[in-house]
Design a protein around this motif. Structure first.
Motif, short mmCIF file in Angstrom:
data_model
loop_
_atom_site.label_atom_id
_atom_site.label_comp_id
_atom_site.label_asym_id
_atom_site.label_seq_id
_atom_site.Cartn_x
_atom_site.Cartn_y
_atom_site.Cartn_z
N VAL A 12 -2.98 -7.00 1.12
CA VAL A 12 -2.03 -6.29 0.47
C VAL A 12 -2.03 -6.40 -1.32
O VAL A 12 -2.24 -5.67 -1.77
CB VAL A 12 -0.54 -6.38 0.88
CG1 VAL A 12 0.26 -5.81 0.22
CG2 VAL A 12 -0.44 -5.84 2.44
N HIS A 73 2.81 -13.62 -2.79
CA HIS A 73 3.10 -13.00 -1.59
C HIS A 73 3.00 -14.49 -0.39
O HIS A 73 2.16 -15.37 -0.49
CB HIS A 73 1.73 -12.25 -1.19
CG HIS A 73 1.53 -10.95 -1.77
ND1 HIS A 73 1.64 -9.73 -1.46
CD2 HIS A 73 0.88 -11.08 -3.09
CE1 HIS A 73 1.47 -8.95 -2.32
NE2 HIS A 73 1.12 -9.64 -3.41
N HIS A 91 7.35 -11.67 -2.30
CA HIS A 91 6.86 -10.56 -1.36
C HIS A 91 6.84 -11.19 0.12
O HIS A 91 5.98 -12.00 0.00
CB HIS A 91 5.56 -9.91 -1.69
CG HIS A 91 5.31 -8.49 -1.02
ND1 HIS A 91 4.83 -7.45 -1.71
CD2 HIS A 91 5.71 -8.11 0.13
CE1 HIS A 91 4.68 -6.58 -1.08
NE2 HIS A 91 5.11 -6.96 0.09
N HIS A 93 6.15 -11.23 4.05
CA HIS A 93 5.35 -10.53 5.02
C HIS A 93 5.58 -10.59 6.28
O HIS A 93 5.11 -9.99 7.01
CB HIS A 93 3.88 -11.19 4.67
CG HIS A 93 3.31 -10.32 3.24
ND1 HIS A 93 2.61 -9.19 3.26
CD2 HIS A 93 3.53 -10.93 2.08
CE1 HIS A 93 2.41 -8.91 1.85
NE2 HIS A 93 3.05 -10.03 1.22
N ALA A 121 7.83 -6.61 3.72
CA ALA A 121 6.72 -5.83 3.91
C ALA A 121 7.07 -4.72 5.22
O ALA A 121 6.17 -3.94 5.40
CB ALA A 121 5.62 -6.45 4.17
N ASN A 141 3.58 -1.48 2.96
CA ASN A 141 2.01 -1.86 2.35
C ASN A 141 1.27 -0.63 1.98
O ASN A 141 1.41 0.30 2.72
CB ASN A 141 1.80 -2.27 3.76
CG ASN A 141 1.98 -3.78 4.10
OD1 ASN A 141 2.47 -4.66 3.11
ND2 ASN A 141 2.04 -4.26 5.50
N MET A 241 -0.61 -3.69 9.09
CA MET A 241 -1.56 -3.06 8.54
C MET A 241 -2.56 -2.58 9.41
O MET A 241 -3.09 -1.34 9.25
CB MET A 241 -2.42 -3.91 7.37
CG MET A 241 -1.52 -4.30 6.20
SD MET A 241 -1.46 -2.73 5.24
CE MET A 241 -2.88 -2.76 4.30
N HIS A 307 2.82 5.46 2.45
CA HIS A 307 1.87 4.06 2.20
C HIS A 307 1.05 4.43 1.09
O HIS A 307 0.06 3.70 1.12
CB HIS A 307 1.35 3.39 3.52
CG HIS A 307 2.36 3.01 4.50
ND1 HIS A 307 2.72 1.64 4.48
CD2 HIS A 307 3.36 3.85 5.29
CE1 HIS A 307 3.93 1.54 5.23
NE2 HIS A 307 4.18 2.68 5.85
#
Length: 334
Positions: A12, A73, A91, A93, A121, A141, A241, A307
């Motif tokens: 990311v 992150h 961030h 996740h 996320a 993402n 992802m 996205h």
């Protein structure tokens, strides 16, 4: 602006850096080694001195780089911003806020309080983040649809690819049940999975499943495009992802997504929550090439819209601009 992206979770940070550079910003990606990251949480305090030394090194690098904003992150790594006393975006996740331990809880709470801006996320993380930061925002993402693209049409193959890791958190027991059902009812359907998860041995024992080793990211578009159907995670009601990148490759993704309202348009997943549902959906898609194409095309269009790297990077850019403006006002009035 000069922006530092710290820690590259699921690439990311790399994709955001690309998007922010395309917008004219100077961006550095700093990748901590995270020594001892796979150790049980009870043992992690033992490696704290090593972690502390690495954090100090990152803080020095940030200060020397004269970055305007730092984007960190993984929740507990926000302590780098707390200790460094520089403005940061935090961030979240997944397991960083979903699996809080007595060791990480104080750090995460302090990191969330100290952040100028908080993103999470996946929509399921709202339940864990908003109680501590009600102003936190869901940030989809970024998916590079130029890299993750359909090399071959979905109609060209009727084989199946399991894109998620073979672990409990992804719903591996449910996927395993589906594969066992298909081995009996549809032994003609060939399935590929990536080895390495907790259920690797169980999947390897099935006659219809072929395991391949963990792959470099640049190989994934080709591997995805060799299959007509993709199975993703089916436990949490959200996706990561791997599923999004498969959608960008114009593949129908069989997964469990339950967060209505997270997007303006509900994503075109083929929704399945247990072994029977997954097996039924896979068999239907294998037998219908036109349906694979229709859902795959809709999936790619949806990912490109919601996205998009530039759109997501633009939200990070605006957050950084607001932080800089706020800090400048405080400096003038302070």
């Amino acid at each position: 602006m000069r922006i530092a992206e710290i820690n590259d979770i699921a690439f990311v940070a790399s994709d955001l850096a690309k998007g922010l550079r395309d917008r004219g910003h100077d961006v550095a990606v700093i990748r901590p080694r995270l020594f001892g990251g796979r150790l049980p949480w009870m043992v992690k305090p033992v490696v704290s001195p090593v972690r502390g030394a690495e954090w100090a090194q990152i803080i020095r690098k940030v200060r020397q780089g004269k970055f305007d904003v730092v984007h960190i992150h993984y929740a507990y790594l926000g302590m780098i911003g707390v200790l460094g006393k520089f403005p940061y975006i935090l961030h979240c996740h997944g397991s960083d806020v979903r699996e809080i331990t007595s060791f990480t809880r104080p750090m995460i709470q302090r990191a969330l309080r100290g952040a100028e801006k908080v993103f999470y996320a996946t929509p399921d993380l709202a339940a864990y983040v908003l109680e501590r930061r009600p102003d936190a925002e869901f940030l989809p993402n970024p998916v590079d649809s130029e890299v993750f693209r359909p090399i071959e049409p979905a109609a060209a193959s009727d084989s199946v690819f399991i894109c998620c890791s073979l672990n409990d958190i992804k719903g591996a027991p449910r996927i395993l049940d589906a594969c066992r059902r298909l081995a009996v009812l549809r032994p003609d359907i060939k399935i590929t999975a990536i080895s390495g998860g907790d259920y690797t041995a169980e999947f390897a024992a099935l006659p219809n499943v072929t395991l391949i080793p963990h792959q470099p990211r640049n190989h994934l578009p080709e591997i995805i495009s060799q299959h007509g159907v993709v199975i993703g995670q089916v436990l949490l009601g959200a996706v990561g992802m791997a599923e999004l990148e498969s959608m960008a490759c114009a593949r129908p993704v069989v997964s469990w997504f339950s967060h209505r309202g997270a997007y303006e348009e509900f994503p075109p997943f083929v929704r399945a929550v247990d072994g029977f549902d997954i097996a039924t959906a896979v068999a239907r898609l294998v037998d219908d090439a036109s349906e694979r194409t229709r859902i795959g095309d809709a999936s790619r269009a949806w990912v490109s819209k919601y996205h998009n790297v530039d759109t997501v990077s633009g939200r990070v850019e605006r957050a950084a601009e607001q932080i800089i403006a706020t800090n400048q006002r405080h400096q003038r009035t302070g």
